[in-house]
Scaffold this motif. Structure first.
Motif, PDB file in Angstrom:
ATOM      1  N   TYR A   1       7.750  -5.399  -5.175  1.00 39.56           N
ATOM      2  CA  TYR A   1       8.390  -4.875  -3.968  1.00 39.56           C
ATOM      3  C   TYR A   1       9.717  -4.209  -4.303  1.00 39.56           C
ATOM      4  O   TYR A   1      10.038  -3.127  -3.801  1.00 39.56           O
ATOM      5  CB  TYR A   1       8.604  -6.001  -2.957  1.00 39.56           C
ATOM      6  CG  TYR A   1       9.652  -5.670  -1.914  1.00 39.56           C
ATOM      7  CD1 TYR A   1       9.351  -4.795  -0.868  1.00 39.56           C
ATOM      8  CD2 TYR A   1      10.935  -6.198  -1.998  1.00 39.56           C
ATOM      9  CE1 TYR A   1      10.319  -4.457   0.075  1.00 39.56           C
ATOM     10  CE2 TYR A   1      11.902  -5.864  -1.067  1.00 39.56           C
ATOM     11  CZ  TYR A   1      11.598  -4.999  -0.030  1.00 39.56           C
ATOM     12  OH  TYR A   1      12.554  -4.653   0.890  1.00 39.56           O
ATOM     13  N   ALA A   2      10.512  -4.839  -5.174  1.00 40.62           N
ATOM     14  CA  ALA A   2      11.823  -4.287  -5.522  1.00 40.62           C
ATOM     15  C   ALA A   2      11.707  -2.915  -6.166  1.00 40.62           C
ATOM     16  O   ALA A   2      12.613  -2.093  -6.053  1.00 40.62           O
ATOM     17  CB  ALA A   2      12.562  -5.245  -6.456  1.00 40.62           C
ATOM     18  N   ARG A   3      10.584  -2.633  -6.815  1.00 38.67           N
ATOM     19  CA  ARG A   3      10.415  -1.371  -7.532  1.00 38.67           C
ATOM     20  C   ARG A   3       9.613  -0.340  -6.755  1.00 38.67           C
ATOM     21  O   ARG A   3       9.852   0.857  -6.897  1.00 38.67           O
ATOM     22  CB  ARG A   3       9.734  -1.655  -8.887  1.00 38.67           C
ATOM     23  CG  ARG A   3      10.689  -2.368  -9.842  1.00 38.67           C
ATOM     24  CD  ARG A   3      10.000  -3.285 -10.821  1.00 38.67           C
ATOM     25  NE  ARG A   3      10.999  -3.911 -11.708  1.00 38.67           N
ATOM     26  CZ  ARG A   3      11.718  -4.988 -11.367  1.00 38.67           C
ATOM     27  NH1 ARG A   3      11.523  -5.576 -10.200  1.00 38.67           N
ATOM     28  NH2 ARG A   3      12.608  -5.483 -12.197  1.00 38.67           N
ATOM     29  N   LEU A   4       8.675  -0.791  -5.941  1.00 43.20           N
ATOM     30  CA  LEU A   4       7.765   0.131  -5.255  1.00 43.20           C
ATOM     31  C   LEU A   4       8.026   0.240  -3.765  1.00 43.20           C
ATOM     32  O   LEU A   4       7.493   1.131  -3.113  1.00 43.20           O
ATOM     33  CB  LEU A   4       6.313  -0.327  -5.468  1.00 43.20           C
ATOM     34  CG  LEU A   4       5.828  -0.413  -6.915  1.00 43.20           C
ATOM     35  CD1 LEU A   4       4.443  -1.045  -6.964  1.00 43.20           C
ATOM     36  CD2 LEU A   4       5.821   0.961  -7.571  1.00 43.20           C
ATOM     37  N   GLY A   5       8.815  -0.681  -3.208  1.00 41.63           N
ATOM     38  CA  GLY A   5       8.985  -0.700  -1.763  1.00 41.63           C
ATOM     39  C   GLY A   5       7.912  -1.548  -1.112  1.00 41.63           C
ATOM     40  O   GLY A   5       7.352  -2.458  -1.725  1.00 41.63           O
ATOM     41  N   ALA A   6       7.614  -1.232   0.130  1.00 37.17           N
ATOM     42  CA  ALA A   6       6.806  -2.115   0.976  1.00 37.17           C
ATOM     43  C   ALA A   6       5.319  -2.072   0.640  1.00 37.17           C
ATOM     44  O   ALA A   6       4.478  -1.725   1.469  1.00 37.17           O
ATOM     45  CB  ALA A   6       7.033  -1.772   2.439  1.00 37.17           C
ATOM     46  N   VAL A   7       4.961  -2.459  -0.585  1.00 35.71           N
ATOM     47  CA  VAL A   7       3.563  -2.590  -0.967  1.00 35.71           C
ATOM     48  C   VAL A   7       3.006  -3.861  -0.318  1.00 35.71           C
ATOM     49  O   VAL A   7       3.685  -4.886  -0.236  1.00 35.71           O
ATOM     50  CB  VAL A   7       3.426  -2.628  -2.507  1.00 35.71           C
ATOM     51  CG1 VAL A   7       4.220  -3.775  -3.099  1.00 35.71           C
ATOM     52  CG2 VAL A   7       1.972  -2.697  -2.944  1.00 35.71           C
ATOM     53  N   GLY A   8       1.772  -3.784   0.185  1.00 36.88           N
ATOM     54  CA  GLY A   8       1.188  -4.914   0.906  1.00 36.88           C
ATOM     55  C   GLY A   8       1.061  -6.151   0.038  1.00 36.88           C
ATOM     56  O   GLY A   8       0.726  -6.069  -1.146  1.00 36.88           O
ATOM     57  N   ARG A   9       1.327  -7.312   0.632  1.00 35.90           N
ATOM     58  CA  ARG A   9       1.316  -8.553  -0.152  1.00 35.90           C
ATOM     59  C   ARG A   9      -0.095  -8.878  -0.646  1.00 35.90           C
ATOM     60  O   ARG A   9      -0.264  -9.378  -1.772  1.00 35.90           O
ATOM     61  CB  ARG A   9       1.887  -9.689   0.676  1.00 35.90           C
ATOM     62  CG  ARG A   9       3.365  -9.459   0.996  1.00 35.90           C
ATOM     63  CD  ARG A   9       3.926 -10.495   1.924  1.00 35.90           C
ATOM     64  NE  ARG A   9       3.970 -11.810   1.282  1.00 35.90           N
ATOM     65  CZ  ARG A   9       4.383 -12.910   1.890  1.00 35.90           C
ATOM     66  NH1 ARG A   9       4.790 -12.853   3.148  1.00 35.90           N
ATOM     67  NH2 ARG A   9       4.404 -14.068   1.261  1.00 35.90           N
ATOM     68  N   LYS A  10      -1.120  -8.600   0.145  1.00 36.07           N
ATOM     69  CA  LYS A  10      -2.496  -8.814  -0.329  1.00 36.07           C
ATOM     70  C   LYS A  10      -2.820  -7.849  -1.463  1.00 36.07           C
ATOM     71  O   LYS A  10      -3.537  -8.194  -2.405  1.00 36.07           O
ATOM     72  CB  LYS A  10      -3.482  -8.651   0.827  1.00 36.07           C
ATOM     73  CG  LYS A  10      -3.417  -9.766   1.856  1.00 36.07           C
ATOM     74  CD  LYS A  10      -4.468  -9.590   2.934  1.00 36.07           C
ATOM     75  CE  LYS A  10      -4.418 -10.741   3.941  1.00 36.07           C
ATOM     76  NZ  LYS A  10      -5.410 -10.559   5.040  1.00 36.07           N
ATOM     77  N   THR A  11      -2.269  -6.645  -1.371  1.00 34.39           N
ATOM     78  CA  THR A  11      -2.459  -5.661  -2.432  1.00 34.39           C
ATOM     79  C   THR A  11      -1.858  -6.155  -3.735  1.00 34.39           C
ATOM     80  O   THR A  11      -2.414  -5.956  -4.818  1.00 34.39           O
ATOM     81  CB  THR A  11      -1.819  -4.316  -2.038  1.00 34.39           C
ATOM     82  OG1 THR A  11      -2.418  -3.855  -0.824  1.00 34.39           O
ATOM     83  CG2 THR A  11      -1.994  -3.269  -3.121  1.00 34.39           C
ATOM     84  N   VAL A  12      -0.699  -6.809  -3.638  1.00 35.60           N
ATOM     85  CA  VAL A  12      -0.041  -7.347  -4.833  1.00 35.60           C
ATOM     86  C   VAL A  12      -0.939  -8.368  -5.512  1.00 35.60           C
ATOM     87  O   VAL A  12      -1.187  -8.296  -6.723  1.00 35.60           O
ATOM     88  CB  VAL A  12       1.316  -7.983  -4.461  1.00 35.60           C
ATOM     89  CG1 VAL A  12       1.904  -8.715  -5.661  1.00 35.60           C
ATOM     90  CG2 VAL A  12       2.292  -6.920  -3.965  1.00 35.60           C
ATOM     91  N   GLU A  13      -1.436  -9.332  -4.748  1.00 35.49           N
ATOM     92  CA  GLU A  13      -2.287 -10.376  -5.333  1.00 35.49           C
ATOM     93  C   GLU A  13      -3.550  -9.777  -5.951  1.00 35.49           C
ATOM     94  O   GLU A  13      -3.950 -10.151  -7.061  1.00 35.49           O
ATOM     95  CB  GLU A  13      -2.659 -11.403  -4.264  1.00 35.49           C
ATOM     96  CG  GLU A  13      -1.491 -12.247  -3.780  1.00 35.49           C
ATOM     97  CD  GLU A  13      -0.950 -13.199  -4.840  1.00 35.49           C
ATOM     98  OE1 GLU A  13      -1.657 -13.472  -5.827  1.00 35.49           O
ATOM     99  OE2 GLU A  13       0.185 -13.666  -4.675  1.00 35.49           O
ATOM    100  N   ALA A  14      -4.177  -8.857  -5.225  1.00 39.34           N
ATOM    101  CA  ALA A  14      -5.409  -8.249  -5.736  1.00 39.34           C
ATOM    102  C   ALA A  14      -5.144  -7.476  -7.026  1.00 39.34           C
ATOM    103  O   ALA A  14      -5.953  -7.495  -7.960  1.00 39.34           O
ATOM    104  CB  ALA A  14      -6.015  -7.328  -4.678  1.00 39.34           C
ATOM    105  N   ALA A  15      -3.997  -6.808  -7.083  1.00 39.39           N
ATOM    106  CA  ALA A  15      -3.681  -6.020  -8.273  1.00 39.39           C
ATOM    107  C   ALA A  15      -3.524  -6.899  -9.501  1.00 39.39           C
ATOM    108  O   ALA A  15      -3.948  -6.538 -10.603  1.00 39.39           O
ATOM    109  CB  ALA A  15      -2.409  -5.214  -8.038  1.00 39.39           C
TER     110      ALA A  15
END
Length: 391
Positions: A63-77
């Motif tokens: 989030y600190a680097r990309l901005g408001a990326v979805g939290r589910k997207t983070v886990e899936a990635a």
């Protein structure tokens, strides 16, 4: 003993700070095409922690680097398509799967370790491996139970066995489910081309030192050792052959090493304005943070409440390439509460307000409330700026 080359490059403290920010993905336009996976590969390690205020630390880092990326997207990635694994690096960290071979030295050390805090019951190890082979991936609870009693440290024989197998490398943590580790056999979870311990200890260390130097941009030997929690003598033995180059940094009392690619082009671009997790690799080492930013950072979550200075989970605020304050956040319904705010003077007000509003939007809050500012006369200007940004 290896004779180290003398530095031929001298950096100002500001040069070093900008190199560090770019190396950590916080200066210049982020590569959104690679997204969270790109951030993980770029950093080489993303620390995990149980505390969740705005979000968990491994979510806050991208989030600190990309901005408001979805939290589910983070886990899936992190966890989809065998992209990452969890192992002991700086602490418990998510690591790119390509780094599996580099930790062979640590797996060997665990296998040869003579003493452990928990005794391994007879037959428990083989039973866990057998069950995972038949039924995995599974949590410790699904394997038969994580604890014998309600005490956090009182592990069951099953939990002792599966954690030992994790350290040995026979088992891999392939994701977190409700914050529980999910275990599977390494032979299933790690791509065949990477599933080996062929690298000797020296080569593992050489590669990790190089990767740490690239992720840091520039750092002292202690900085580089800390990144993957190596010993100073381990770094000293391989740094001359790591590809990093010695540099002098004005104001730094210790010799430094830099990624040659970081020295090749001046660091330019837009600075991120954001809240940082206390476990972010930009600031996770306290002495380095003080040296680079002149900012004393301490996690106070484990400090008794009466002795806290900045709050339970004070998050430094990055703006313009500087650390300009900190916020101890909480959530009440759809309101992001800044329980305590520290501002580095009036010029920090717009940046802190921007960071708070962006964070609030990310976690689906519609309002921001400031409870207390360490500089009381700045509370009202901050409140006004928040109201303006929230419209």
């Amino acid at each position: 003993m290896t004779t180290l080359p003398r530095p031929t490059t001298t950096l100002t403290a500001d040069d070093a700070r900008r190199i560090v920010l770019r190396a950590q993905g916080l200066l210049g336009a982020p590569d959104r095409r690679t997204g969270v996976r790109g951030v993980l590969r770029h950093l080489g390690a993303v620390q995990l922690d149980t505390i969740s205020v705005l979000a968990r630390s491994h979510e806050l880092v991208p989030y600190a680097r990309l901005g408001a990326v979805g939290r589910k997207t983070v886990e899936a990635a992190y966890w989809t398509d065998t992209h990452a694994f969890e192992y002991w690096s700086h602490a418990a960290c998510i690591l790119p799967i390509e780094e599996w071979p580099h930790f062979a030295f640590r797996r060997r050390a665990y296998r040869n370790r003579p003493h452990w805090n928990h005794e391994l019951p007879d037959g428990a190890y083989d039973q866990v491996v057998k069950q995972l082979r038949a039924e995995g991936p599974l949590t410790a609870t699904e394997l038969g139970g994580a604890k014998k009693t309600s005490e956090w440290w009182d592990w069951s024989g099953t939990k002792v066995a599966v954690e030992r197998a994790l350290m040995y490398g026979e088992v891999v943590c392939v994701e977190r489910r409700g914050w529980k580790r999910v275990y599977d056999l390494a032979e299933r979870a790690v791509p065949g081309a990477l599933l080996h311990d062929e690298l000797d200890d020296t080569e593992c260390l050489r590669r990790l030192v190089r990767l740490a130097g690239e992720s840091l941009g520039v750092g002292t030997r202690a900085d580089i050792a800390d990144y993957h929690r190596l010993k100073g003598e381990q770094v000293a033995a391989v740094i001359a052959d790591s590809g990093l180059v010695p540099v002098e940094v004005e104001g730094w009392s210790k010799p430094a090493w830099a990624d040659p690619a970081a020295l090749a082009t001046p660091p330019r671009g837009r600075h991120r304005t954001t809240l940082l997790s206390p476990f972010d690799s930009l600031i996770w080492e306290r002495a380095r943070t003080e040296r680079i930013f002149g900012f004393t950072h301490r996690l106070e979550a484990y400090v008794p409440k009466p002795k806290r200075i900045h709050g339970y989970f004070a998050m430094p605020v990055l703006a313009g390439g500087r650390l300009v304050g900190r916020v101890d956040p909480a959530r009440e319904g759809r309101t992001l509460v800044a329980k305590q705010v520290t501002l580095d003077g009036p010029r920090a007000v717009p940046a802190v307000a921007q960071a708070l509003v962006e964070a609030a939007t990310w976690v689906d809050c519609t309002d921001v409330r400031v409870e207390r500012a360490d500089t009381p006369e700045l509370r009202e200007p901050l409140t006004r700026e928040l109201a303006r940004l929230l419209g």
